[in-house]
Scaffold this motif. Structure first.
Motif, PDB file in Angstrom:
ATOM      1  N   ARG A  69      53.403  47.492  46.566  1.00 48.78           N
ATOM      2  CA  ARG A  69      52.131  46.565  46.332  1.00 48.78           C
ATOM      3  C   ARG A  69      52.498  46.130  44.954  1.00 48.78           C
ATOM      4  N   ASP A 112      48.716  43.940  53.619  1.00 51.16           N
ATOM      5  CA  ASP A 112      48.615  45.191  54.145  1.00 51.16           C
ATOM      6  C   ASP A 112      48.012  45.183  55.708  1.00 51.16           C
ATOM      7  N   GLN A 145      50.531  51.049  55.587  1.00 48.32           N
ATOM      8  CA  GLN A 145      50.260  50.371  54.181  1.00 48.32           C
ATOM      9  C   GLN A 145      51.376  50.414  53.445  1.00 48.32           C
ATOM     10  N   ASP A 152      45.487  43.253  50.235  1.00 46.94           N
ATOM     11  CA  ASP A 152      44.813  43.997  51.397  1.00 46.94           C
ATOM     12  C   ASP A 152      45.221  43.277  52.580  1.00 46.94           C
TER      13      ASP A 152
END
Length: 169
Positions: free
Chosen positions: A41, A75, A35, A72
């Motif tokens: 992010r 990821d 992640q 997401d």
């Protein structure tokens, strides 16, 4: 400056960048497991908002939800890559997440959160047109990771005029 001195300077700079980059990746990795880290992010959020500028919902909760769903998906895509690719992405995210690495690699002094979409678009265009392969690779990595995640979402197909898969009788 003589050719030999120039080569030594270039080699020294590459070693220094490698050591600093490796240290940054160990201290603040760009990926935690499979992640993105919070700084990664933030980087990918800024790039996504600038690359797909005008395709997101207007400001507000709908936009925030769409961008979080997008991150997401990024990821999830990264989680499916081989370990060697994830390691390279982790190093890239770590370097671009630090002010020194961001300035050295892409010439951007301000934080991702503070940069406007137009400023990020300008930086990405400079990377795209750079004569250095590494800068072009950075551009392609950042842009491709975001566009793949964005346009694999069926709700976004209509933005390109793609009606979706045809029904086979």
């Amino acid at each position: 400056m003589k050719r030999r001195s120039l080569l030594k300077l270039g080699l020294g700079g590459a070693v220094l960048l490698g050591v600093v980059g490796g240290g940054m990746a160990l201290l603040r990795p760009g990926l935690v497991g499979k992640q993105m880290s919070p700084s990664a992010r933030e980087l990918m959020r800024a790039v996504a908002l600038s690359v797909m500028d005008g395709l997101w919902p207007t400001e507000g909760p709908a936009r925030d939800a769409a961008v979080q769903a997008h991150l997401d998906r990024v990821d999830a895509n990264i989680g499916g890559y081989p370990a060697a690719v994830r390691a390279e992405l982790s190093q890239l995210f770590a370097l671009l997440g630090s002010s020194g690495g961001r300035l050295a690699l892409i010439g951007m002094s301000q934080d991702w959160r503070e940069a406007s979409a137009a400023e990020i678009q300008k930086t990405l265009n400079e990377l795209r047109l750079s004569s250095l392969d590494v800068r072009q690779q950075i551009y392609h990595a950042l842009r491709d990771l975001n566009t793949i995640a964005f346009f694999t979402e069926p709700d976004h197909w209509s933005l390109t005029g793609y009606p979706g898969p045809r029904q086979i009788p």
